[in-house]
Design a protein around this motif. Structure first.
Motif, mmCIF file in Angstrom:
data_model
loop_
_atom_site.group_PDB
_atom_site.id
_atom_site.type_symbol
_atom_site.label_atom_id
_atom_site.label_comp_id
_atom_site.label_asym_id
_atom_site.label_seq_id
_atom_site.Cartn_x
_atom_site.Cartn_y
_atom_site.Cartn_z
ATOM 1 N N ALA A 54 0.818 -1.210 0.000
ATOM 2 C CA ALA A 54 0.000 0.000 0.000
ATOM 3 C C ALA A 54 0.857 1.267 0.000
ATOM 4 O O ALA A 54 0.313 2.373 0.079
ATOM 5 N N TYR B 136 1.487 0.807 -9.783
ATOM 6 C CA TYR B 136 0.260 0.133 -10.187
ATOM 7 C C TYR B 136 -0.619 1.069 -11.021
ATOM 8 O O TYR B 136 -1.149 0.666 -12.066
ATOM 9 N N ALA B 137 -0.770 2.306 -10.583
ATOM 10 C CA ALA B 137 -1.609 3.269 -11.315
ATOM 11 C C ALA B 137 -1.077 3.500 -12.724
ATOM 12 O O ALA B 137 -1.849 3.584 -13.683
ATOM 13 N N GLN C 140 1.734 1.946 -5.144
ATOM 14 C CA GLN C 140 0.475 2.400 -5.718
ATOM 15 C C GLN C 140 0.694 3.244 -6.974
ATOM 16 O O GLN C 140 -0.083 3.168 -7.924
#
Length: 64
Positions: free
Chosen positions: A17, A25-26, A22
């Motif tokens: 997280a 991943y985005a 993140q």
């Protein structure tokens, strides 16, 4: 998973997280490649983390 796999390994004081995980991943999702991303929760003990990563590599030899 049969295609490429981008395996994000967070630090021992971090998690999937985290901001960097993140953000990656985005970006992959924006490129239509979200299915190639994996960020497992790593155990805090180095030996246990290594065992988990070895297991993932065995399960996905063509992908990792």
């Amino acid at each position: 998973m049969t295609g490429p796999l981008i395996l994000y390994l967070h630090g021992f004081n971090s998690s999937p997280a985290s901001f960097k995980a993140q953000a990656l991943y985005a970006r992959l999702a924006a490129l239509g490649r979200a299915q190639e991303f994996a960020a497992p929760v790593l155990p805090p003990a180095p030996a246990a983390a290594a065992a988990l990563l070895e297991k993932l590599a065995r399960e996905h030899p063509q992908a990792v």
